[in-house]
Design an enzyme around this catalytic site. Sequence first.
Site, PDB file in Angstrom:
ATOM      1  N   LYS A 182     -10.966  14.174  -1.868  1.00  0.00           N
ATOM      2  CA  LYS A 182     -11.771  13.135  -1.213  1.00  0.00           C
ATOM      3  C   LYS A 182     -12.061  13.548   0.224  1.00  0.00           C
ATOM      4  O   LYS A 182     -11.174  13.996   0.939  1.00  0.00           O
ATOM      5  CB  LYS A 182     -11.036  11.786  -1.222  1.00  0.00           C
ATOM      6  CG  LYS A 182     -10.962  11.159  -2.612  1.00  0.00           C
ATOM      7  CD  LYS A 182     -10.251   9.811  -2.564  1.00  0.00           C
ATOM      8  CE  LYS A 182     -10.048   9.278  -3.968  1.00  0.00           C
ATOM      9  NZ  LYS A 182     -10.805   8.093  -4.273  1.00  0.00           N
ATOM     10  N   HIS A 240      -0.873  10.633  -6.657  1.00  0.00           N
ATOM     11  CA  HIS A 240      -1.848  10.604  -5.561  1.00  0.00           C
ATOM     12  C   HIS A 240      -1.228  10.268  -4.198  1.00  0.00           C
ATOM     13  O   HIS A 240      -1.466  10.943  -3.216  1.00  0.00           O
ATOM     14  CB  HIS A 240      -2.935   9.572  -5.855  1.00  0.00           C
ATOM     15  CG  HIS A 240      -3.698   9.828  -7.114  1.00  0.00           C
ATOM     16  ND1 HIS A 240      -4.222  11.053  -7.429  1.00  0.00           N
ATOM     17  CD2 HIS A 240      -4.036   9.006  -8.142  1.00  0.00           C
ATOM     18  CE1 HIS A 240      -4.851  10.979  -8.598  1.00  0.00           C
ATOM     19  NE2 HIS A 240      -4.757   9.743  -9.053  1.00  0.00           N
TER      20      HIS A 240
HETATM   21  C1  BG6 Z   1      -6.621   7.785 -11.488  1.00  0.00           C
HETATM   22  C2  BG6 Z   1      -5.669   6.792 -12.102  1.00  0.00           C
HETATM   23  O1  BG6 Z   1      -6.006   9.028 -11.356  1.00  0.00           O
HETATM   24  O2  BG6 Z   1      -7.036   7.318 -10.214  1.00  0.00           O
HETATM   25  C3  BG6 Z   1      -6.336   5.432 -12.221  1.00  0.00           C
HETATM   26  O3  BG6 Z   1      -5.268   7.226 -13.403  1.00  0.00           O
HETATM   27  C4  BG6 Z   1      -6.883   5.004 -10.871  1.00  0.00           C
HETATM   28  O4  BG6 Z   1      -5.404   4.480 -12.731  1.00  0.00           O
HETATM   29  C5  BG6 Z   1      -7.749   6.103 -10.271  1.00  0.00           C
HETATM   30  O5  BG6 Z   1      -7.640   3.820 -11.044  1.00  0.00           O
HETATM   31  C6  BG6 Z   1      -8.200   5.766  -8.863  1.00  0.00           C
HETATM   32  O6  BG6 Z   1      -9.043   6.748  -8.383  1.00  0.00           O
HETATM   33  P1  BG6 Z   1     -10.463   6.427  -7.748  1.00  0.00           P
HETATM   34  O7  BG6 Z   1     -10.808   7.634  -6.984  1.00  0.00           O
HETATM   35  O8  BG6 Z   1     -11.383   6.147  -8.888  1.00  0.00           O
HETATM   36  O9  BG6 Z   1     -10.297   5.210  -6.889  1.00  0.00           O
END
Ligand code: BG6
Length: 476
Positions: A182, A240
């Site tokens: 990101k 994450h």
């Molecule tokens: C993913 C998770 O890796 O990341 C999801 O498995 C989550 O549960 C998502 O919603 C969030 O990522 P972003 O970038 O779509 O907000």
Amino acid sequence: MTRPDDHVIVLFGATGDLARRKLLPGLFHLARAGLLPEHYRIVGSAPARFALSDDAFRRHAHDAVAAFGLAEPAGDAWQAFEASLSFGAADPEAPGPLLAKVKAAEEALGGRARRLFHLAVPPAAFASVIRLLGDTRLAEDSRVIVEKPFGTDLASARALNETVHAVFDESRVFRIDHFLGKESVDNVLALRFANGLFEPIWNRDHISHVQIDVPETLGLEGRAHFYEETGAFRDMIVTHLIQVLGIVAMEPPVSLGAQRLRDEKAKVFEALCPIDPAHAVRGQYEGYRDEPGVAADSQTETFAALRLELDNWRWAGVPFHLRTGKRLAQHREMIVLGLREPPLRMFPSALPGAAERANGIVIDFADPGQVTARFLVKEPGPTMRLAPAAMAFRYEDSFRLAHGLEGYERLILDAMLGDQSLFTRSDGIERIWEVSGPLLTSPPPVQPYAPGSWGPEPAVTELAAPYHWHLPDDRG
Ligand code: BG6
């Protein structure tokens, strides 16, 4: 910008949710932006029971791009992209159709293309796909992108690393965490290390607490099976949020090269103290157990909040509060660095706690991203009254965002270029599982919370005490 060498990209899980939402639209965006190799082919793959013809796969990709892509699947760019697509099914005992399609794709590119495999498959299938790549010798001289979560605990992560390393050496393994792709997360490196303003105060002398907060309004989105086995801690915190913590907390690397950058992140993970279950809150939204595919007595957490500590010179004594969950009040992606309160004695009317709320650096890393410095100013008028104020940098006000890449796009491009800087390394991931051990062995019970709330109270508020969860409504 260097363009990657010619490539055959093989997408395992090509009929799945991730491919539909992110990977196929992302690859088309890269193609439109002229960032894919000059010559490439994309081979979709899945077990035979999900097999598609080439035409059906092209229609599938078209619909995915139409639904989730930034640009319409039309015109010359789409035709060229579509022509690059084919589909070859593969099961461990029957890889033939995939082998034939990879061979055809390589021949079409003159036999000199690199191979990149993207394992967008459920975690339970990682090992068997890796073995298939080894057995069929497709792995030779190839690179592999592995999705998350990488293991479910230390033992399984070690076993998976062994399986992977039996086929691919670490220099060819790209464990993907799209948060690290990101823009605003990578901007933390620029913010910290390219300026005289921030880095001098980026330590325990000036920062009292750090928050990494990713509440989501989304629910299960049809992923009950995956989520039941994974839960918020493995799905988001290990994968994450702790990776973001690695970037926020690292020492300045000597360079941004993969080895140096990942060495510094590894040191942060080494310094993480084992997670104390007493410093963790697990929640489950009311109604979760009624969702299709969820067990009536499920103990899976849809919310996790933690207090982490780092035992090193920069951060000793500074709590890192991490929070995430499904069906919460807002969708935000925030890093908050709370600055130590200055003495406010000379401002007799200052409200208690005003300085904590106002003194800080807030990084909103949801695309397109924003960085805000929050401080106190004198309110205009005859008395010396303080009021909160902010200075904000907004990406969308300052740059043309047309060139921006979404996390996955940036990382797939890096993998084609062979740049591992923003991918997780085996030692780092194993260490994170190691410090997670106490929590995984003795998880606190899940506490219910109302959908649309901020998680189970009062536990979440108590976890952050004496600080507060910052969530400024002005996106600052
Ligand atoms: C993913 C998770 O890796 O990341 C999801 O498995 C989550 O549960 C998502 O919603 C969030 O990522 P972003 O970038 O779509 O907000």
